[in-house]
Enzyme design. Structure first.
Site, PDB file in Angstrom:
ATOM      1  N   PRO A 275       0.839  -1.207   0.000  1.00 20.51           N
ATOM      2  CA  PRO A 275       0.000   0.000   0.000  1.00 20.51           C
ATOM      3  C   PRO A 275       0.872   1.254   0.000  1.00 20.51           C
ATOM      4  CG  PRO A 275      -0.006  -1.031   2.170  1.00 20.51           C
ATOM      5  CD  PRO A 275       0.749  -1.958   1.269  1.00 20.51           C
ATOM      6  N   ASP A 451       5.947   2.187   1.982  1.00 21.33           N
ATOM      7  CA  ASP A 451       5.048   1.060   2.205  1.00 21.33           C
ATOM      8  C   ASP A 451       4.346   1.266   3.550  1.00 21.33           C
ATOM      9  OD1 ASP A 451       3.807  -1.363   2.681  1.00 21.33           O
ATOM     10  OD2 ASP A 451       5.499  -2.582   2.005  1.00 21.33           O
ATOM     11  N   HIS A 452       3.035   1.502   3.480  1.00 19.11           N
ATOM     12  CA  HIS A 452       2.301   1.853   4.692  1.00 19.11           C
ATOM     13  C   HIS A 452       2.083   0.666   5.626  1.00 19.11           C
ATOM     14  CE1 HIS A 452       0.512   4.809   7.072  1.00 19.11           C
ATOM     15  NE2 HIS A 452      -0.426   5.278   6.286  1.00 19.11           N
ATOM     16  N   ARG A 453       2.474  -0.539   5.210  1.00 17.20           N
ATOM     17  CA  ARG A 453       2.379  -1.680   6.119  1.00 17.20           C
ATOM     18  C   ARG A 453       3.397  -1.575   7.249  1.00 17.20           C
ATOM     19  NH1 ARG A 453       3.060  -6.541   1.935  1.00 17.20           N
ATOM     20  NH2 ARG A 453       4.749  -5.122   1.317  1.00 17.20           N
TER      21      ARG A 453
END
Length: 481
Positions: A275, A451-453
């Site tokens: 994401p 990467d929003h994870r």
């Protein structure tokens, strides 16, 4: 190992990267009859990562090139055979079909290939070597092969019986396809460049009417067939013939392979797996540009590549040191976040073969002159098309310099296996409020995708803000480092 095996040695397509399964032969540097030595580069191949030169591991005389330039070959497949004892006289290499197995043990499907291979109308149309592990290969065009002699004690191969004469006159080669001994249509005759042209245009040579002498297909024949196919796609069935000529040649089709294919697959995987979040900041880099000009005159950096990208790279390394959690990767299989205590700094580079991202190993531990030297070598090697797969493996974070194209900013896609990528936009003279007054200043825009994870908004914002702060006041390179 038999005497023949010892004499005729095969060099197989190696795995030149990390788990690569195939490579395309770009160029041969040797030909049958050439003498080669251990370590000599014999060909250049393109993998899904880069173009690589392959050295041969033994001495001898080239006996056979197994594949044409432009052919994609599986890893582990022999691509060249070498006679390591050329002074011993004529001998049959192990791969010779006549010595492979008794005729009764050969699969029926191989028989038409043998008969077809005896039609030696062009160079390279001799009998093709068979293999016990792979399906029989068709003879390869354009590669000079020596006709293998029968092994001692082996029965000489029987020539196929001629086809019975027909009462009617035989058609000319130019008007109908040639027949092999079994009465089946033989392989269309065409020279290697013509065959490659047909492959690139997606034309089946079986459907092309030859116009050359002895039924040989010419380049003009292939182009005519391609125009006919294109016209059939774009023109309604009822359209007059004049319309067919008008639309021909308006499109080009290029096979997607090698670096470009791998890049496309990686970007799609990254875009739809990680994401992405992208943040932007516009910053006054006037002081940084002045520092670049000063460093170009520094004797310690003489002969090195000194430019704004060098200081952007150094600023990012400082930001990572202050915010180390940005330097990580997401392990989907083990459901873990892997934090890296080293920085392999990737630099996106546009090359004729597509986008590649080589990286500077342990960039965090390099001084400014060392970083400048590594950056210069990386760019030069990439432009020459000689970047190795190892140089593109193990990256942890990347910079893409879109500013060299005059672009202000963008939303870059994260390189697979990494957590973030920084886009460096064009530096432009703009009106800017400086010390309470509007003045012309050197301004640029930075964009950070992450990467929003594993990188939340706070961490991503801190990293981007630190990079901007260093570029605004580059003396922080000393105080923060």
């Amino acid at each position: 190992m038999t005497a023949v095996e010892q004499r005729f040695r095969e060099f197989k397509m190696p795995d030149v990267g990390e788990g690569l399964t195939e490579a395309e032969i770009l160029k041969w540097f040797v030909a049958p009859g050439d003498t080669v030595t251990d370590g000599q580069v014999v060909c250049e191949v393109e993998t899904a990562k880069a173009a690589v030169e392959l050295p041969i591991p033994f001495d001898g005389v080239v006996h056979e090139l197994r594949f044409d330039e432009g052919t994609t070959v599986d890893v582990g497949t022999p691509i060249i055979s070498v006679d390591t004892n050329p002074g011993a006289g004529e001998a049959a290499p192990q791969a010779a079909p006549a010595a492979e197995a008794p005729a009764a043990e050969k699969p029926a499907a191989a028989e038409p290939e043998e008969k077809e291979g005896r039609q030696a109308n062009l160079v390279g149309y001799g009998a093709a070597p068979a293999s016990t592990k792979r399906r029989p290969r068709k003879p390869l065009p354009g590669l000079q092969r020596s006709a293998p002699a029968p092994s001692a004690g082996a029965p000489a191969p029987q020539e196929p019986a001629p086809a019975p004469a027909r009462p009617e006159a035989a058609p000319s080669p130019a008007s109908s396809p040639a027949l092999n001994g079994s009465g089946r249509t033989a392989r269309p005759l065409a020279k290697p460049p013509v065959r490659k042209l047909a492959k690139d245009l997606g034309i089946d040579l079986e459907t092309v009417t030859p116009s050359g002498a002895d039924g040989i297909i010419t380049r003009e024949d292939v182009h005519a067939a391609a125009e006919a196919v294109q016209a059939a796609r774009e023109t309604p069935v009822a359209a007059p013939s004049a319309a067919v000529t008008a639309v021909a040649g308006r499109e080009r089709r290029v096979p997607v392979k090698g670096v470009r294919k791998a890049t496309a697959q990686a970007m799609v995987h990254s875009a739809f797996t990680a994401p992405h979040v992208t943040e932007f900041v516009t910053v006054d880099v006037t002081r940084t540009m002045k520092l670049v000009a000063d460093l170009k005159q520094d004797p310690e950096l003489a002969g090195l590549r000194v430019n704004p990208l060098l200081l952007v790279a150094k600023a990012l390394l400082v930001a990572i040191r202050r915010n180390p959690d940005i330097n990580a990767t997401w392990d989907e299989d083990n459901q873990e976040i892997v934090y890296k205590d080293y920085v392999n700094l990737g630099i996106a580079a546009a090359t004729p073969r597509g986008l590649i991202v080589p990286n500077i190993k342990d960039a965090h531990a390099k001084t400014l002159p060392e970083l400048a030297s590594a950056l210069g070598e990386l760019v030069t090697t990439a432009r020459e098309g000689k970047t190795t797969p190892a140089a593109m493996s193990g990256g942890t974070i990347t910079i893409t310099n879109v500013g060299v194209f005059g672009i202000d900013a963008g939303t870059p896609i994260i390189n697979p296996g990494e957590s973030a990528i920084l886009a460096f936009g064009a530096v432009k003279l703009q009106p800017w409020v400086h010390k309470g007054e509007v003045k012309p200043r050197q301004v640029t825009t930075l964009a950070l995708s992450f990467d929003h994870r594993l990188v939340d908004g706070e961490l991503g914002s801190k990293v981007l803000a630190d990079v901007a702060a260093v570029l605004e006041r580059p003396k922080r390179l000393m105080t923060w480092a």
